[in-house]
Scaffold this active site. Structure first.
Site, PDB file in Angstrom:
ATOM      1  N   ASP A 100      59.710   8.881  -7.034  1.00 22.35           N
ATOM      2  CA  ASP A 100      59.095   9.934  -6.447  1.00 22.35           C
ATOM      3  C   ASP A 100      59.155   9.867  -4.642  1.00 22.35           C
ATOM      4  O   ASP A 100      59.785   9.742  -4.021  1.00 22.35           O
ATOM      5  CB  ASP A 100      57.114   9.383  -6.113  1.00 22.35           C
ATOM      6  CG  ASP A 100      56.924  10.612  -5.365  1.00 22.35           C
ATOM      7  OD1 ASP A 100      56.769  11.399  -5.332  1.00 22.35           O
ATOM      8  OD2 ASP A 100      55.604  10.148  -4.683  1.00 22.35           O
ATOM      9  N   ASP A 269      49.195   6.056  -9.424  1.00 22.49           N
ATOM     10  CA  ASP A 269      49.419   5.376  -8.807  1.00 22.49           C
ATOM     11  C   ASP A 269      48.269   5.370  -7.062  1.00 22.49           C
ATOM     12  O   ASP A 269      48.062   6.118  -7.192  1.00 22.49           O
ATOM     13  CB  ASP A 269      50.421   5.653  -8.190  1.00 22.49           C
ATOM     14  CG  ASP A 269      50.679   7.154  -7.216  1.00 22.49           C
ATOM     15  OD1 ASP A 269      50.888   7.309  -6.013  1.00 22.49           O
ATOM     16  OD2 ASP A 269      50.874   8.174  -7.749  1.00 22.49           O
TER      17      ASP A 269
END
Ligand SMILES: [Zn+2]
Ligand SMILES: [Zn+2]
Length: 468
Positions: A100, A269
């Site tokens: 990410d 997440d």
């Protein structure tokens, strides 16, 4: 088929594996990372389906990361994520790695401080299975028209500017990562949908699907209320293409998994289970029968030598003395502190040693519950600012009484005795609310619990599918 993958964000959250909460032993000349263990290294089972690593956290050779030192950054690129995170063995062969950009860390900057090429290099050299496009966070979210009318025009313009940056990057990211032969493609590309209301989210998802994305992360909803989040997801599930799968960025809220499954959310997440343990003293447990995740409040024994406690003693020297005399008179203390020559610090220290001694014994053989609880409460009172103020409000009183009740239950039920996560077996002194090492261990135990619970919930959903 129903799936739900939980990714644990990497923020270099590890513990010293040689730490012992009873003897206070630690690794000598401890080196960060080299002498530390990741949650998956000290737990029996992998406590997540995968890990999420961010470019902003790791950095590049030119731009320093938020969490990594230069040396760790170099090692990360050299070894790749799997080896660096010590996930490169057979036991972890199914682990997933998601990359990410880490947009939370640059939310206040006008533009993302990384280029797409830097991001792609990070994903390729890291050896990630999934890579999220370069986004720019929109935090504001209006759940309905009334809320939308309250957002100033300038903020809407800024949100639109960020949505455009995110979509433009998504388009380029898709092209750059889909030029080669699909067989050579190294990771699954995820687009990010941002929005400031339902309409703008619907439009972001639609544009990402037009670009070609079938994996889309829903961003910026970290501050949203659960009903608003679920309402948005339900709407998006009716407008998205059937194959599109959603990932929730930075939010898990595990109790919503059945709803997520319905709305096409297949992963998320969150550091929340760890942080709830570290900061809020929570100890997670789950009830197999009712399928409920239970959040208990752990026993706390502050470190008397810690500067926070020493400062408190300095500030409330007389208050603590008076409280001790009062507790002695009320039979709330079992040890002898009547000697007037004892300093306040010695009194507090003796109360600390007393509760540690009793707790270790109670943990070992279950004997002495009442005297242990008494000792814990006596020490809690002399080390908690709220107990030392002259006039306590009724609201404060009620909160303290509630916490006392929760700690009482935790101590009586001893949930850690039934836990075989790999940490709890070494006893309460390793998971008590006390030091950085014990607090992290409790947080890591929580990771094991949420994953165990999540797997059960998914099993039930799968069985229901088979029966239907
Ligand atoms: Zn359950
Ligand atoms: Zn445990």
């Amino acid at each position: 088929m129903t799936t739900f993958n939980y990714y644990f964000p990497d923020n270099l959250d590890f513990v010293d594996p040689k730490f012992n909460g009873i003897t206070n032993e630690k690794t000598k000349n401890h080196r960060k990372y080299d002498d530390d263990a990741y949650p998956h290294e000290i737990l029996k089972d992998l406590p997540y389906n995968g890990m999420l690593v961010s470019l902003a956290g790791v950095g590049t050779m030119q731009k320093k990361g938020k969490y990594y030192t230069q040396e760790l950054t170099e090692d990360f690129y050299y070894y790749g994520a799997k080896k660096f995170l010590r996930l490169d063995n057979d036991k972890f062969k199914n682990v997933l790695l998601m990359g990410d950009c880490g947009a939370f860390d640059y939310v206040n900057e006008p533009e993302p401080p990384y280029t797409l090429d830097e991001l792609i290099e990070f994903y390729e050299r890291g050896g990630f299975d999934c890579g999220i496009s370069l986004d720019h966070i929109v935090f504001q979210y209006a759940k309905d028209d009334e809320a939308l009318n309250k957002i100033p025009y300038a903020d809407i313009r800024e949100a639109e500017r960020r949505i455009n940056i995110t979509l433009k990057n998504a388009e380029e990211f898709y092209i750059k990562t889909h030029q080669d032969d699909p067989k050579k493609r190294k990771f699954i590309a995820y687009g990010v949908a941002h929005g400031f209301d339902k309409e703008s989210f619907i439009s972001s998802v639609k544009k990402l699907e037009e670009i070609g994305y079938r994996h889309i992360t829903i961003g910026g909803m970290i501050k949203s209320k659960t009903p608003d989040l679920l309402d948005l997801l339900e709407t998006l599930s009716t407008t998205k293409s059937a194959e599109t799968q959603f990932h929730l960025l930075g939010i898990c809220r595990f109790e919503n998994i059945p709803a997520y499954a319905k709305y096409g959310v297949t992963s998320a997440d969150s550091t929340s289970p760890l942080m709830q343990g570290i900061k809020a003293g929570k100890y997670f447990d789950f009830n197999d029968e009712s399928h409920e995740l239970i959040q208990s409040l752990s026993i706390r024994i502050r470190q008397c030598d810690h500067e926070n406690v020493q400062k408190l003693i300095d500030k409330h020297r007389n208050g603590i003395r008076n409280l001790v005399s009062q507790m002695l008179a009320n039979n709330e203390i079992d040890i002898d502190l009547s000697n007037k020559a004892l300093s306040t610090n010695e009194c507090v220290k003796r109360l600390e040693s007393d509760c540690i001694k009793k707790l270790i014994k109670y943990d070992a053989n279950g004997e002495g519950f009442e005297s242990t609880f008494k000792a814990l409460m006596a020490y809690e009172k002399v080390t908690t600012p709220d107990y030392l103020v002259k006039e306590m409000t009724s609201v404060k009183k009620a909160t303290l009484a509630k916490d006392k009740h929760r700690v009482h239950n935790f101590l009586r039920e001893r949930p850690w005795k039934n836990c075989s996560c790999g940490i709890c077996e070494s006893g309460i002194m390793n998971i008590v609310f006390r030091s950085n090492q014990t607090n992290r261990r409790r947080g890591i135990h929580n990771l094991a619990m949420v994953t165990k619970h999540k797997d059960k919930v998914i099993d039930v959903l799968k069985n229901a599918e088979v029966e239907a």
